[in-house]
Design a protein around this motif. Structure first.
Motif, PDB file in Angstrom:
ATOM      1  N   TYR A  69       0.519  -1.005   0.039  1.00 46.71           N
ATOM      2  CA  TYR A  69      -0.139   0.288  -0.022  1.00 46.71           C
ATOM      3  C   TYR A  69       1.064   1.330   0.365  1.00 46.71           C
ATOM      4  CZ  TYR A  69      -3.686   3.448   1.319  1.00 46.71           C
ATOM      5  OH  TYR A  69      -4.261   4.241   2.075  1.00 46.71           O
ATOM      6  N   LEU A  70       0.875   2.607  -0.953  1.00 44.41           N
ATOM      7  CA  LEU A  70       1.490   3.629  -1.063  1.00 44.41           C
ATOM      8  C   LEU A  70      -0.053   4.620  -0.730  1.00 44.41           C
ATOM      9  CD1 LEU A  70       4.054   4.849  -1.969  1.00 44.41           C
ATOM     10  CD2 LEU A  70       2.914   4.908  -4.464  1.00 44.41           C
ATOM     11  N   ASN A  71       1.281   5.242   0.369  1.00 42.20           N
ATOM     12  CA  ASN A  71      -0.971   6.402   0.179  1.00 42.20           C
ATOM     13  C   ASN A  71      -0.285   7.390  -0.478  1.00 42.20           C
ATOM     14  OD1 ASN A  71       1.356   7.796   1.816  1.00 42.20           O
ATOM     15  ND2 ASN A  71       0.453   8.014   3.576  1.00 42.20           N
ATOM     16  N   ARG A  72      -0.160   8.797  -0.071  1.00 41.37           N
ATOM     17  CA  ARG A  72      -0.264   9.808  -1.335  1.00 41.37           C
ATOM     18  C   ARG A  72       0.602  10.451  -0.609  1.00 41.37           C
ATOM     19  NH1 ARG A  72      -6.631  11.469  -3.458  1.00 41.37           N
ATOM     20  NH2 ARG A  72      -6.638   9.425  -3.704  1.00 41.37           N
ATOM     21  N   ALA A  73       1.027  10.353   1.113  1.00 39.91           N
ATOM     22  CA  ALA A  73       2.147  11.001   0.961  1.00 39.91           C
ATOM     23  C   ALA A  73       3.892  10.188   0.901  1.00 39.91           C
ATOM     24  CB  ALA A  73       2.292  11.046   2.670  1.00 39.91           C
ATOM     25  N   GLY A  74       3.518   9.439   0.519  1.00 40.89           N
ATOM     26  CA  GLY A  74       4.303   8.618  -0.051  1.00 40.89           C
ATOM     27  C   GLY A  74       5.465   7.363   0.983  1.00 40.89           C
ATOM     28  N   LEU A  75       4.575   7.004   2.233  1.00 39.27           N
ATOM     29  CA  LEU A  75       4.368   6.258   3.033  1.00 39.27           C
ATOM     30  C   LEU A  75       4.527   4.892   2.216  1.00 39.27           C
ATOM     31  CD1 LEU A  75       3.521   8.169   6.749  1.00 39.27           C
ATOM     32  CD2 LEU A  75       5.634   7.281   5.350  1.00 39.27           C
ATOM     33  N   LYS A  76       4.727   3.415   3.070  1.00 40.44           N
ATOM     34  CA  LYS A  76       3.830   2.600   2.467  1.00 40.44           C
ATOM     35  C   LYS A  76       4.351   1.325   3.869  1.00 40.44           C
ATOM     36  CE  LYS A  76       8.408   3.400  -1.616  1.00 40.44           C
ATOM     37  NZ  LYS A  76       9.548   2.516  -2.235  1.00 40.44           N
ATOM     38  N   TYR A  77       3.290   0.428   3.400  1.00 42.76           N
ATOM     39  CA  TYR A  77       3.290  -0.567   4.343  1.00 42.76           C
ATOM     40  C   TYR A  77       2.996  -1.976   3.222  1.00 42.76           C
ATOM     41  CZ  TYR A  77       1.493   3.674   6.422  1.00 42.76           C
ATOM     42  OH  TYR A  77       1.245   5.240   7.381  1.00 42.76           O
ATOM     43  N   TRP A  78       3.310  -3.354   4.046  1.00 37.52           N
ATOM     44  CA  TRP A  78       3.158  -4.294   3.362  1.00 37.52           C
ATOM     45  C   TRP A  78       2.556  -5.271   4.485  1.00 37.52           C
ATOM     46  CZ3 TRP A  78       5.503  -5.837  -0.580  1.00 37.52           C
ATOM     47  CH2 TRP A  78       6.679  -4.852  -0.942  1.00 37.52           C
ATOM     48  N   GLY A  79       1.843  -5.984   4.008  1.00 34.91           N
ATOM     49  CA  GLY A  79       1.274  -6.617   4.894  1.00 34.91           C
ATOM     50  C   GLY A  79       1.916  -8.086   5.415  1.00 34.91           C
ATOM     51  N   LYS A  80       1.201  -9.305   6.051  1.00 32.77           N
ATOM     52  CA  LYS A  80       1.833  -9.813   6.152  1.00 32.77           C
ATOM     53  C   LYS A  80       1.986 -11.109   4.892  1.00 32.77           C
ATOM     54  CE  LYS A  80       1.700 -10.201  11.017  1.00 32.77           C
ATOM     55  NZ  LYS A  80       1.268 -10.763  12.905  1.00 32.77           N
TER      56      LYS A  80
END
Length: 116
Positions: A97-108
């Motif tokens: 997941y990439l949000n509009r602020a450029g932060l990235k998230y990963w799921g398991k």
């Protein structure tokens, strides 16, 4: 943002599986793009499919015509429909997941195993 992936498992070559990834959390509505990555044993994690906030989709060459990424914006969920599975599709699949602020998230990761 928390990402909950599901849908992995064992399939025979030529079979199908559908992966789901539900996003939750305060920033879950400010999505830029969501994607699925695959990491085969002993290999790097590579992007398989991506859908951005406009709905544009991209696919890695080896899955074109077989995999389809889609989303349900109301449920904040992205899906990966995988058809005509091949043994080389085996790996751990990660939701991204990439949000509009450029932060990235990963799921398991969720494991997909395709037998020949």
């Amino acid at each position: 943002v928390q990402l909950q992936a599901s849908g992995g498992g064992l399939a025979q070559a030529g079979g199908s599986l559908r992966l789901s990834c539900a996003a939750s959390g305060r920033s879950a509505t400010a999505v830029n793009a969501m994607a699925w990555y695959r990491q085969a044993p002993g290999k790097e994690r590579d992007e398989v499919a991506r859908i951005n906030f406009t709905g544009d989709k991209t696919y890695e060459d080896s899955v074109k015509g077989r995999f389809t990424i889609s989303r349900d914006s109301a449920r904040r969920t992205v899906y990966l429909q995988m058809n005509d599975l091949k043994p080389e599709d085996t790996g751990t699949y990660y939701c991204y997941y990439l949000n509009r602020a450029g932060l990235k998230y990963w799921g398991k990761g969720t494991l997909v195993t395709v037998s020949s």
